[in-house]
Every structure is written in C-alpha cells, then in structure tokens.
Design a protein around this motif. Structure first.
Motif, PDB file in Angstrom:
ATOM      1  N   PRO A  79       0.846  -1.186   0.000  1.00  0.00           N
ATOM      2  CA  PRO A  79       0.000   0.000   0.000  1.00  0.00           C
ATOM      3  C   PRO A  79       0.885   1.240   0.000  1.00  0.00           C
ATOM      4  CG  PRO A  79       0.032  -0.994   2.178  1.00  0.00           C
ATOM      5  CD  PRO A  79       0.771  -1.930   1.271  1.00  0.00           C
ATOM      6  N   MET A  80       0.442   2.277  -0.646  1.00  0.00           N
ATOM      7  CA  MET A  80       1.277   3.464  -0.799  1.00  0.00           C
ATOM      8  C   MET A  80       1.166   4.356   0.431  1.00  0.00           C
ATOM      9  SD  MET A  80       2.607   3.033  -3.763  1.00  0.00           S
ATOM     10  CE  MET A  80       3.189   4.615  -4.285  1.00  0.00           C
ATOM     11  N   HIS A  81       2.314   4.730   0.993  1.00  0.00           N
ATOM     12  CA  HIS A  81       2.342   5.647   2.136  1.00  0.00           C
ATOM     13  C   HIS A  81       3.420   6.700   1.863  1.00  0.00           C
ATOM     14  CE1 HIS A  81      -0.385   3.186   4.505  1.00  0.00           C
ATOM     15  NE2 HIS A  81       0.268   2.150   4.055  1.00  0.00           N
ATOM     16  N   TYR A  91      -4.071   6.329 -11.315  1.00  0.00           N
ATOM     17  CA  TYR A  91      -3.707   5.211 -12.183  1.00  0.00           C
ATOM     18  C   TYR A  91      -4.349   3.912 -11.694  1.00  0.00           C
ATOM     19  CZ  TYR A  91      -0.846   1.944 -14.857  1.00  0.00           C
ATOM     20  OH  TYR A  91      -0.438   0.947 -15.700  1.00  0.00           O
ATOM     21  N   SER A  92      -4.306   3.696 -10.374  1.00  0.00           N
ATOM     22  CA  SER A  92      -4.814   2.449  -9.805  1.00  0.00           C
ATOM     23  C   SER A  92      -6.316   2.311  -9.959  1.00  0.00           C
ATOM     24  CB  SER A  92      -4.442   2.359  -8.319  1.00  0.00           C
ATOM     25  OG  SER A  92      -3.046   2.324  -8.143  1.00  0.00           O
ATOM     26  N   PHE A  93      -7.043   3.344  -9.585  1.00  0.00           N
ATOM     27  CA  PHE A  93      -8.502   3.218  -9.482  1.00  0.00           C
ATOM     28  C   PHE A  93      -9.246   3.597 -10.757  1.00  0.00           C
ATOM     29  CE2 PHE A  93      -7.233   3.460  -5.018  1.00  0.00           C
ATOM     30  CZ  PHE A  93      -7.906   2.354  -4.527  1.00  0.00           C
ATOM     31  N   LYS A  94      -8.603   4.339 -11.633  1.00  0.00           N
ATOM     32  CA  LYS A  94      -9.272   4.762 -12.871  1.00  0.00           C
ATOM     33  C   LYS A  94      -8.703   4.082 -14.112  1.00  0.00           C
ATOM     34  CE  LYS A  94     -11.881   7.787 -10.708  1.00  0.00           C
ATOM     35  NZ  LYS A  94     -13.324   7.534 -10.521  1.00  0.00           N
ATOM     36  N   VAL A  95      -7.366   4.064 -14.219  1.00  0.00           N
ATOM     37  CA  VAL A  95      -6.738   3.581 -15.449  1.00  0.00           C
ATOM     38  C   VAL A  95      -6.707   2.048 -15.495  1.00  0.00           C
ATOM     39  CG1 VAL A  95      -4.640   3.587 -16.852  1.00  0.00           C
ATOM     40  CG2 VAL A  95      -5.363   5.682 -15.662  1.00  0.00           C
ATOM     41  N   ILE A  96      -6.253   1.402 -14.423  1.00  0.00           N
ATOM     42  CA  ILE A  96      -6.128  -0.062 -14.448  1.00  0.00           C
ATOM     43  C   ILE A  96      -7.463  -0.756 -14.701  1.00  0.00           C
ATOM     44  CG2 ILE A  96      -5.631  -2.089 -13.001  1.00  0.00           C
ATOM     45  CD1 ILE A  96      -3.169  -0.627 -11.977  1.00  0.00           C
ATOM     46  N   PRO A  97      -8.556  -0.401 -13.980  1.00  0.00           N
ATOM     47  CA  PRO A  97      -9.844  -1.046 -14.306  1.00  0.00           C
ATOM     48  C   PRO A  97     -10.284  -0.802 -15.749  1.00  0.00           C
ATOM     49  CG  PRO A  97      -9.963  -0.020 -12.152  1.00  0.00           C
ATOM     50  CD  PRO A  97      -8.677   0.451 -12.777  1.00  0.00           C
ATOM     51  N   LYS A  98      -9.980   0.384 -16.289  1.00  0.00           N
ATOM     52  CA  LYS A  98     -10.333   0.682 -17.679  1.00  0.00           C
ATOM     53  C   LYS A  98      -9.545  -0.222 -18.631  1.00  0.00           C
ATOM     54  CE  LYS A  98     -12.308   3.162 -20.935  1.00  0.00           C
ATOM     55  NZ  LYS A  98     -13.764   3.043 -21.180  1.00  0.00           N
ATOM     56  N   ILE A  99      -8.243  -0.374 -18.360  1.00  0.00           N
ATOM     57  CA  ILE A  99      -7.432  -1.284 -19.171  1.00  0.00           C
ATOM     58  C   ILE A  99      -7.979  -2.702 -19.069  1.00  0.00           C
ATOM     59  CG2 ILE A  99      -5.140  -2.324 -19.459  1.00  0.00           C
ATOM     60  CD1 ILE A  99      -3.968   0.318 -18.379  1.00  0.00           C
ATOM     61  N   SER A 158     -12.852  -7.548 -11.981  1.00  0.00           N
ATOM     62  CA  SER A 158     -11.734  -8.302 -11.416  1.00  0.00           C
ATOM     63  C   SER A 158     -10.543  -7.396 -11.142  1.00  0.00           C
ATOM     64  CB  SER A 158     -11.317  -9.436 -12.368  1.00  0.00           C
ATOM     65  OG  SER A 158     -12.291 -10.452 -12.381  1.00  0.00           O
ATOM     66  N   TYR A 159     -10.302  -6.429 -12.010  1.00  0.00           N
ATOM     67  CA  TYR A 159      -9.177  -5.531 -11.798  1.00  0.00           C
ATOM     68  C   TYR A 159      -9.488  -4.470 -10.750  1.00  0.00           C
ATOM     69  CZ  TYR A 159      -6.497  -8.062 -15.122  1.00  0.00           C
ATOM     70  OH  TYR A 159      -5.791  -9.078 -15.725  1.00  0.00           O
ATOM     71  N   GLU A 160     -10.751  -4.139 -10.584  1.00  0.00           N
ATOM     72  CA  GLU A 160     -11.129  -3.296  -9.454  1.00  0.00           C
ATOM     73  C   GLU A 160     -10.840  -4.028  -8.144  1.00  0.00           C
ATOM     74  OE1 GLU A 160     -14.731  -0.537 -11.314  1.00  0.00           O
ATOM     75  OE2 GLU A 160     -15.208  -2.490 -10.426  1.00  0.00           O
ATOM     76  N   TYR A 161     -11.142  -5.332  -8.122  1.00  0.00           N
ATOM     77  CA  TYR A 161     -10.834  -6.125  -6.929  1.00  0.00           C
ATOM     78  C   TYR A 161      -9.328  -6.144  -6.674  1.00  0.00           C
ATOM     79  CZ  TYR A 161      -9.084 -10.008  -4.326  1.00  0.00           C
ATOM     80  OH  TYR A 161      -8.331 -10.742  -3.443  1.00  0.00           O
ATOM     81  N   LEU A 162      -8.529  -6.387  -7.717  1.00  0.00           N
ATOM     82  CA  LEU A 162      -7.088  -6.516  -7.533  1.00  0.00           C
ATOM     83  C   LEU A 162      -6.470  -5.221  -7.007  1.00  0.00           C
ATOM     84  CD1 LEU A 162      -6.257  -8.609 -10.724  1.00  0.00           C
ATOM     85  CD2 LEU A 162      -6.178  -9.388  -8.346  1.00  0.00           C
ATOM     86  N   ARG A 199      -4.644  -2.112  -1.652  1.00  0.00           N
ATOM     87  CA  ARG A 199      -4.853  -1.079  -0.639  1.00  0.00           C
ATOM     88  C   ARG A 199      -5.162  -1.661   0.734  1.00  0.00           C
ATOM     89  NH1 ARG A 199      -4.551   3.800  -3.113  1.00  0.00           N
ATOM     90  NH2 ARG A 199      -3.225   3.314  -4.903  1.00  0.00           N
ATOM     91  N   GLU A 200      -5.721  -2.855   0.749  1.00  0.00           N
ATOM     92  CA  GLU A 200      -6.089  -3.470   2.023  1.00  0.00           C
ATOM     93  C   GLU A 200      -4.950  -4.294   2.626  1.00  0.00           C
ATOM     94  OE1 GLU A 200      -9.573  -5.648   0.968  1.00  0.00           O
ATOM     95  OE2 GLU A 200     -10.872  -3.887   1.038  1.00  0.00           O
ATOM     96  N   PHE A 201      -3.860  -4.438   1.889  1.00  0.00           N
ATOM     97  CA  PHE A 201      -2.740  -5.244   2.371  1.00  0.00           C
ATOM     98  C   PHE A 201      -1.959  -4.458   3.425  1.00  0.00           C
ATOM     99  CE2 PHE A 201       1.361  -7.521   1.939  1.00  0.00           C
ATOM    100  CZ  PHE A 201       0.882  -8.815   2.025  1.00  0.00           C
ATOM    101  N   PRO A 202      -1.376  -5.146   4.417  1.00  0.00           N
ATOM    102  CA  PRO A 202      -0.617  -4.418   5.448  1.00  0.00           C
ATOM    103  C   PRO A 202       0.636  -3.755   4.883  1.00  0.00           C
ATOM    104  CG  PRO A 202      -0.380  -6.800   5.719  1.00  0.00           C
ATOM    105  CD  PRO A 202      -1.453  -6.591   4.691  1.00  0.00           C
ATOM    106  N   THR A 203       1.138  -2.800   5.628  1.00  0.00           N
ATOM    107  CA  THR A 203       2.396  -2.158   5.238  1.00  0.00           C
ATOM    108  C   THR A 203       3.530  -3.175   5.321  1.00  0.00           C
ATOM    109  OG1 THR A 203       2.964  -1.497   7.487  1.00  0.00           O
ATOM    110  CG2 THR A 203       1.602   0.040   6.212  1.00  0.00           C
ATOM    111  N   GLN A 204       4.664  -2.799   4.764  1.00  0.00           N
ATOM    112  CA  GLN A 204       5.817  -3.688   4.765  1.00  0.00           C
ATOM    113  C   GLN A 204       6.208  -4.076   6.198  1.00  0.00           C
ATOM    114  OE1 GLN A 204       5.260  -0.990   2.921  1.00  0.00           O
ATOM    115  NE2 GLN A 204       6.706  -0.802   1.201  1.00  0.00           N
ATOM    116  N   ALA A 205       6.239  -3.103   7.099  1.00  0.00           N
ATOM    117  CA  ALA A 205       6.627  -3.378   8.486  1.00  0.00           C
ATOM    118  C   ALA A 205       5.594  -4.264   9.184  1.00  0.00           C
ATOM    119  CB  ALA A 205       6.802  -2.065   9.247  1.00  0.00           C
TER     120      ALA A 205
END
Length: 232
Positions: A153-155, A168-176, A186-190, A195-201
């Motif tokens: 997830p981006m921080h 790019y994530s929420f508009k472009v990828i699902p469109k592609i 399916s790409y909206e899910y991905l 975004r729901e994945f924990p941070t690296q730490a």
C-alpha cells in the motif's frame, strides 16, 4: 461468497490475458521484480522449490533457467492459471515442473520438504495469511527460505505522486482491464486488495509471528512492491 471462491472466479476470468495485463499495468516492470526474486535465491544442486500461487509459471521458468537442476513444484488454487502456466513452460522448453492444484492454506506436501518457498503477488489473495504463512513454514526444511514478492500500500510523503498513483490504480487499471481482459470488476478487486494489504513493516511482523527468523524486506520501484525474505 467466501474469498477462496471469489479468487477462483477472478482468476478464471483473467487467466487468458493475465500475462498481457501484467505487462501493460506494470509497464513491464513485473519482469524485473520477478528477476529480483530469483536472484535472491542461492541454489545448491537439486534444490527443491515450491512456488505458491505460481500459476502462470513466471517464477518457475526463471528458476529453471538459473539452476537447471532445481526441482520446482508450482502450486495454485486455480486450474485455469496452471493450464496457462503449463503451456508457457512447454513453449520455454521446460518440461520437468510438478503442477499441483491446491490451496495455499492447506498444502498437500510433507513437512520439511522444500529448500525454498516463493510466492509472487499471491499472498494478498488468500483468505488467511496466517494459515498460508504457517503452511509455507511447515513445508520448508530447517534454514529454508520464504521469499514473497507483493505490492505494498502506498504511504508516500509525496502528495503529487500519491495522487497520480491513486488515479492510475482506481481509474486507469480497471479501464485497461475492461478493454484488454474484458473484465473491469476483477481488476477493481485486484487494486482494492493492494490497498487493504498491510504495510511492509506490519507484514514483516506477520511473517515473524509464524516462526520465521531474520525477516527482512526490500522496497523496489519506490515502494510500489516489496520483496520479503524469512528463514526457518
């Protein structure tokens, strides 16, 4: 619908265009990220490797090229993905892989069987990360390595970059996805799953909690993805 069934339906839908979409979405960067996975591995002759969620064979083919003696098992919950991977492996003149359709949370392998367990862009799709991590730990030999490549997830402190990445994530990828794979949802899910994945730490702690030692992570591409490594 439970998550396992959802994931099965998502990857049933995207299997035929999965590799093409990876190239488009990552601008080809996924190839370099996967190279890093294999370059982090130090094989001995006949090393036994389990690639979890490895359906299309990207990691397995790279391993075989680096160490032809490696005994590679590809495990994936989705038979369509395994079928695509088998075709790709044959085209790459790799005929010795073991293909197994199974759930990462209940692996059909003996204890202490593998020298390496890898999983690339799959851990965020399991129903229980703790079960999947525990299973990877169980099937590894003492001093075996767990290597996980996953989006993070981006921080970012950089607001402009974060806004661009969100767009790019929420508009472009699902469109592609809707154009290339004929599947927007399916790409909206991905994207949502990243975004729901924990941070690296936070994920480092989860890996440690099932027993792995010397756990570390390495950010790549400004932290868009991270390579997590732990030792049994």
């Amino acid at each position: 619908m439970d998550k396992s069934q959802l994931i099965k339906e998502v990857f049933d839908s995207v299997a035929n265009r999965y590799d093409v979409m990876n190239d488009i979405m990552s601008l080809g960067m996924h190839r370099l990220w996967k190279d890093k996975v294999v370059n982090s591995m130090h094989f001995t002759k006949n090393s036994k490797v389990l690639d979890i969620a490895g359906g299309t064979g990207d990691i397995a083919i790279r391993i075989a090229r680096k160490e032809p003696s490696a005994q590679v098992t590809i495990c994936d919950i989705n038979q369509n993905m395994l079928s695509r991977g088998r075709d790709k492996a044959i085209n790459a003149n790799q005929f010795n892989f073991n293909w197994v359709c199974a759930n990462a949370e209940s692996l059909p392998f003996e204890d202490l069987e593998f020298d390496y367990c890898t999983i690339a862009f799959g851990i965020r799709n399991v129903s229980s990360r703790k079960k999947a991590l525990s299973e990877a730990y169980r099937v590894l030999k003492p001093n075996g390595k767990f290597i996980c490549l996953e989006f993070a997830p981006m921080h970012y402190q950089n607001e402009i970059f974060a806004k661009f990445y969100d767009l790019y994530s929420f508009k472009v990828i699902p469109k592609i996805g809707s154009i290339v794979a004929k599947d927007r949802s399916s790409y909206e899910y991905l994207v949502k799953s990243i975004r729901e994945f924990p941070t690296q730490a936070e994920f480092k702690i989860e890996i440690e909690e099932v027993g792995f030692k010397n756990v570390e992570f390495h950010n790549m591409s400004y932290g868009i993805v991270a390579l997590h490594i732990g030792t049994k």
